[in-house]
Design a protein around this motif. Structure first.
Motif, PDB file in Angstrom:
ATOM      1  N   SER A 241       0.804  -1.229   0.000  1.00 25.38           N
ATOM      2  CA  SER A 241       0.000   0.000   0.000  1.00 25.38           C
ATOM      3  C   SER A 241       0.835   1.276   0.000  1.00 25.38           C
ATOM      4  N   ASP A 242       2.034   1.226   0.555  1.00 25.73           N
ATOM      5  CA  ASP A 242       2.826   2.448   0.709  1.00 25.73           C
ATOM      6  C   ASP A 242       3.265   3.033  -0.633  1.00 25.73           C
ATOM      7  N   GLY A 340     -10.864  -9.858   5.015  1.00 21.36           N
ATOM      8  CA  GLY A 340     -11.145  -8.422   5.068  1.00 21.36           C
ATOM      9  C   GLY A 340      -9.941  -7.611   4.666  1.00 21.36           C
ATOM     10  N   GLU A 341      -8.793  -7.943   5.253  1.00 19.27           N
ATOM     11  CA  GLU A 341      -7.564  -7.229   4.927  1.00 19.27           C
ATOM     12  C   GLU A 341      -7.203  -7.438   3.464  1.00 19.27           C
ATOM     13  N   SER A 342      -7.291  -8.703   2.993  1.00 19.96           N
ATOM     14  CA  SER A 342      -6.921  -8.999   1.612  1.00 19.96           C
ATOM     15  C   SER A 342      -7.803  -8.257   0.624  1.00 19.96           C
ATOM     16  N   GLY A 343      -9.097  -8.089   0.963  1.00 17.53           N
ATOM     17  CA  GLY A 343      -9.992  -7.360   0.067  1.00 17.53           C
ATOM     18  C   GLY A 343      -9.595  -5.905  -0.062  1.00 17.53           C
ATOM     19  N   ALA A 344      -9.219  -5.272   1.048  1.00 17.44           N
ATOM     20  CA  ALA A 344      -8.795  -3.872   0.994  1.00 17.44           C
ATOM     21  C   ALA A 344      -7.492  -3.726   0.228  1.00 17.44           C
ATOM     22  N   VAL A 345      -6.551  -4.645   0.439  1.00 18.25           N
ATOM     23  CA  VAL A 345      -5.289  -4.596  -0.299  1.00 18.25           C
ATOM     24  C   VAL A 345      -5.532  -4.835  -1.779  1.00 18.25           C
ATOM     25  N   ALA A 346      -6.400  -5.806  -2.109  1.00 16.48           N
ATOM     26  CA  ALA A 346      -6.716  -6.075  -3.513  1.00 16.48           C
ATOM     27  C   ALA A 346      -7.372  -4.858  -4.164  1.00 16.48           C
ATOM     28  N   GLN A 347      -8.218  -4.144  -3.417  1.00 17.11           N
ATOM     29  CA  GLN A 347      -8.851  -2.935  -3.941  1.00 17.11           C
ATOM     30  C   GLN A 347      -7.803  -1.875  -4.272  1.00 17.11           C
ATOM     31  N   HIS A 372     -14.909  -3.531  -2.952  1.00 16.65           N
ATOM     32  CA  HIS A 372     -14.401  -4.824  -2.500  1.00 16.65           C
ATOM     33  C   HIS A 372     -15.407  -5.466  -1.572  1.00 16.65           C
ATOM     34  N   SER A 373     -15.488  -6.782  -1.659  1.00 15.76           N
ATOM     35  CA  SER A 373     -16.420  -7.565  -0.855  1.00 15.76           C
ATOM     36  C   SER A 373     -15.672  -8.802  -0.382  1.00 15.76           C
ATOM     37  N   GLY A 374     -15.505  -8.926   0.932  1.00 20.45           N
ATOM     38  CA  GLY A 374     -14.722 -10.036   1.444  1.00 20.45           C
ATOM     39  C   GLY A 374     -13.289  -9.929   0.964  1.00 20.45           C
ATOM     40  N   GLY A 375     -12.780 -10.982   0.365  1.00 21.37           N
ATOM     41  CA  GLY A 375     -11.405 -10.972  -0.122  1.00 21.37           C
ATOM     42  C   GLY A 375     -11.278 -10.610  -1.573  1.00 21.37           C
ATOM     43  N   GLU A 376     -12.342 -10.118  -2.194  1.00 24.81           N
ATOM     44  CA  GLU A 376     -12.362  -9.886  -3.641  1.00 24.81           C
ATOM     45  C   GLU A 376     -12.550  -8.400  -3.941  1.00 24.81           C
ATOM     46  N   ALA A 377     -11.779  -7.888  -4.891  1.00 28.80           N
ATOM     47  CA  ALA A 377     -11.954  -6.513  -5.372  1.00 28.80           C
ATOM     48  C   ALA A 377     -12.557  -6.566  -6.776  1.00 28.80           C
ATOM     49  N   ILE A 378     -13.503  -5.667  -7.031  1.00 24.64           N
ATOM     50  CA  ILE A 378     -14.216  -5.672  -8.316  1.00 24.64           C
ATOM     51  C   ILE A 378     -14.207  -4.260  -8.878  1.00 24.64           C
ATOM     52  N   ALA A 379     -13.713  -4.114 -10.101  1.00 18.44           N
ATOM     53  CA  ALA A 379     -13.632  -2.805 -10.751  1.00 18.44           C
ATOM     54  C   ALA A 379     -14.677  -2.705 -11.851  1.00 18.44           C
ATOM     55  N   LEU A 380     -15.367  -1.578 -11.874  1.00 25.31           N
ATOM     56  CA  LEU A 380     -16.303  -1.242 -12.949  1.00 25.31           C
ATOM     57  C   LEU A 380     -15.608  -0.202 -13.822  1.00 25.31           C
ATOM     58  N   LEU A 422       4.702  -9.451  -2.891  1.00 27.90           N
ATOM     59  CA  LEU A 422       3.978 -10.640  -2.447  1.00 27.90           C
ATOM     60  C   LEU A 422       4.916 -11.686  -1.864  1.00 27.90           C
ATOM     61  N   ALA A 423       6.216 -11.542  -2.169  1.00 26.09           N
ATOM     62  CA  ALA A 423       7.268 -12.404  -1.619  1.00 26.09           C
ATOM     63  C   ALA A 423       6.946 -13.869  -1.877  1.00 26.09           C
ATOM     64  N   ASP A 424       7.165 -14.712  -0.873  1.00 28.42           N
ATOM     65  CA  ASP A 424       6.980 -16.150  -1.082  1.00 28.42           C
ATOM     66  C   ASP A 424       5.714 -16.685  -0.416  1.00 28.42           C
ATOM     67  N   ASP A 425       4.823 -15.790   0.002  1.00 26.77           N
ATOM     68  CA  ASP A 425       3.616 -16.281   0.671  1.00 26.77           C
ATOM     69  C   ASP A 425       2.338 -15.636   0.159  1.00 26.77           C
ATOM     70  N   GLY A 426       2.398 -14.842  -0.897  1.00 28.76           N
ATOM     71  CA  GLY A 426       1.203 -14.173  -1.401  1.00 28.76           C
ATOM     72  C   GLY A 426       1.012 -14.387  -2.893  1.00 28.76           C
ATOM     73  N   ARG A 427      -0.233 -14.275  -3.354  1.00 34.12           N
ATOM     74  CA  ARG A 427      -0.547 -14.364  -4.783  1.00 34.12           C
ATOM     75  C   ARG A 427      -1.595 -13.317  -5.137  1.00 34.12           C
ATOM     76  N   LEU A 428      -1.436 -12.727  -6.311  1.00 33.43           N
ATOM     77  CA  LEU A 428      -2.447 -11.834  -6.871  1.00 33.43           C
ATOM     78  C   LEU A 428      -2.949 -12.465  -8.157  1.00 33.43           C
ATOM     79  N   THR A 429      -4.254 -12.681  -8.245  1.00 35.61           N
ATOM     80  CA  THR A 429      -4.855 -13.222  -9.468  1.00 35.61           C
ATOM     81  C   THR A 429      -5.920 -12.264  -9.958  1.00 35.61           C
TER      82      THR A 429
END
Length: 567
Positions: A241-242, A340-347, A372-380, A422-429
């Motif tokens: 985020s920074d 919750g956290e992942s959804g905000a970061v994904a947003q 964002h809803s739950g762990g998912e971010a959605i762009a229009l 994301l280092a060795d423990d995260g994924r963005l799809t």
């Protein structure tokens, strides 16, 4: 600094020979010279260092000192290494012109004096500039913006000769004075910053890139200013985020005043970050309302009415009803939930990904609406309606060009820095739908984008994307085939050809690829490979003989096609 500070520093070993009453003069710089007339290189306020090589006779001292006094220098320091002692004629000339004179012991290098003066002067200027930065920050916090970070970055360049840029987590330039960083350099610096933050290293982070040293300072998101070594989830969120302030300098050589100055600059930039995030609140709310209607099965007329409200905000000044595209993103962490956290970061990441990577400035993402809803971010994502192709008589053809966002293009400029974050423990799809022309198509577009994201999630890699076109082809199926099945299938069909190519250099595998790519056309394939048709027929016959397949049959062509794609 004042001249008397030179006498208070034992390490310099200076002795005052004259000018006791002038020690409150301000030193603004330092110059070493043995020219007989250095006046054209002086601007006033310098401490002049000289080895006395200009002095050939006692009569040379008077004109030399007169020129220095006329240029307004602060003082003169003469080395004892050349003559063993400072000559009386020089001491007398300095007394007549009220120019403070110091003797420099032969064991003291001029470079040591120069380094000390430059460091002190630079620290004073940094302190003065820090006050300017603080006043600018207070103005921006309490009233209308005073020019934004560009003004302060320009001050850093003009007053301290420091080039600096504000970069997003993906390396996109948000602000900067002077020559911009290249896209590649920005992405590389962002990747280094993200990796350092994920590793819990203390800022500033120093990076050597292309022979230049940069110092990277995080611009903390308000409320996330925890110290390094904090909780894993906290480090994850901060890393992705920074913003960062990249300075073309080595912070390891700085004193406390300059480090404090840069800290003040990052706080000022954080104010602008707050403003930017506040401006996105309306667009985020619009996206949330529309997507809630879509997911709840609201009537198309109600969704269309809400879209008409959103269109002027997202596409100001456009009279044409836009087409819409949906992009879905998700950040997943190994071993933990944290939706919750992942959804905000994904947003936050999706908002950044959707900005044109070559666009600069704080308002470059002002048409992006992400919920964002739950762990998912959605762009229009709105797009101007594409012009439909026309026949020769000017009649519009049905089904105009689709255009729109492409999944791989979206990630091209951001894959490396985000992989580091994301280092060795995260994924963005990420999944991208086809453009739709009306409210009736939004529900299908949302499901299409979600399916595409699941296809991306089945692929290897930390940052993956898939588009709508991949849902209607073999690409949809291949990611879900178990690895052992893939290996067995491709080995059965292709290993005989590879072995034959290795032994005879027959190029059967490239010939097979070209033959399938030319849809089995003998003429086109022979022309592409620069072969006679008979040679091509011989090679295809050998392929069929080695594999027991018939390339005139659709089923066998399809098997070869899939084997080549999975290999």
């Amino acid at each position: 600094m004042r001249l008397r500070a030179l006498l208070e520093t034992d390490a310099l070993g200076l002795r005052l020979l004259g000018g006791q009453d002038e020690l409150d003069r301000t030193v603004r710089g330092v110059m070493t010279t043995d020219l007989r007339d250095p006046s054209r290189y002086l601007s006033g306020g310098e401490l002049v260092l000289t080895g006395l090589a200009w002095r050939r006779t006692p009569e040379d001292s008077e004109p030399f000192v007169r020129l220095l006094a006329g240029a307004g220098v602060a003082g003169l320091a003469a080395g004892e290494a050349e003559l063993g002692a400072i000559p009386d004629d020089l001491v007398g000339a300095c007394a007549r012109h009220r120019l403070p004179l110091f003797a420099v012991h032969e064991t003291v290098a001029f470079a040591s004096i120069t380094e000390y003066v430059v460091r002190q002067v630079s620290g004073e200027r940094a302190g003065d500039l820090a006050a300017v930065v603080d006043r600018h920050r207070r103005l921006m916090t309490s009233g209308p913006a005073g020019g934004g970070p560009e003004v302060v970055l320009d001050l850093l360049g003009t007053d301290l000769d420091m080039r600096a840029w504000v970069l997003s987590p993906t390396g996109r330039r948000i602000a900067g004075a002077g020559e911009p960083l290249s896209t590649g350099a920005g992405a590389a610096l962002a990747a280094e910053h993200l990796a350092a933050t994920r590793g819990g290293r203390r800022a500033p982070h120093r990076v050597a890139l292309g022979g230049t040293t940069y110092s990277l300072f995080p611009v903390r998101v308000p409320g996330h200013a925890a110290s390094p070594g904090g909780q894993t989830g906290e480090l994850r969120e901060r890393a992705l985020s920074d913003w960062l302030l990249a300075v073309e300098a080595d912070a390891g050589e700085w004193g406390a005043p300059r480090l404090d100055l840069l800290q003040g600059v990052t706080q000022l930039i954080a104010v602008e970050r707050d403003r930017r995030d506040a401006a996105r609140t309306v667009r985020r709310r619009l996206a949330q309302e529309i997507l809630e209607l879509v997911q709840s099965g609201a009537p198309p007329a109600e969704i269309a009415a809400r879209l008409r409200v959103a269109a002027p905000v997202l596409l100001p000044g456009r009279g044409t009803a836009p087409h819409w595209q949906i992009v879905v993103a998700r950040v997943d962490w190994d071993g933990e939930g944290g939706e919750g956290e992942s959804g905000a970061v994904a947003q936050s990441l999706l908002e950044e990904i959707l900005v044109d990577p070559v666009a600069a400035g704080l308002e470059s993402g002002d048409r992006i609406a992400v919920a964002h809803s739950g762990g998912e971010a959605i762009a229009l994502v709105p797009m101007p309606a594409p012009e439909a192709p026309k026949d020769e008589d000017g009649t519009e053809q049905a089904g105009g060009g689709a255009g729109g966002l492409q999944a791989d293009v979206l990630l091209a400029a951001v894959r490396d820095p985000l992989t580091a974050g994301l280092a060795d423990d995260g994924r963005l799809t990420l999944g991208v739908s086809a453009p739709v022309q009306s409210a009736e198509g939004l529900r299908g577009a949302l499901e299409e984008a979600r399916h595409a994201r699941r296809v991306a999630a089945a692929r290897p890699g930390r940052v993956c994307a898939a588009g709508h076109h991949e849902l209607a082809s073999h690409v949809l199926l291949l990611p879900f085939v178990p690895d052992d099945v893939r290996r067995a299938f491709t080995a059965r069909l292709l290993d005989p050809l590879r072995d034959y190519d290795r032994r005879h250099r027959a190029e059967l595998v490239p010939t097979l690829e070209a033959f399938l790519d030319c849809d089995g056309s003998w003429t086109r394939c022979a022309a592409r490979l620069h072969l006679h048709v008979n040679t091509l027929r011989y090679r295809v016959g050998r392929i069929e003989q080695l594999t027991g397949r018939d390339l005139s049959r659709l089923e066998d062509k399809l098997d070869f096609f899939l084997a080549l794609r999975m290999s």
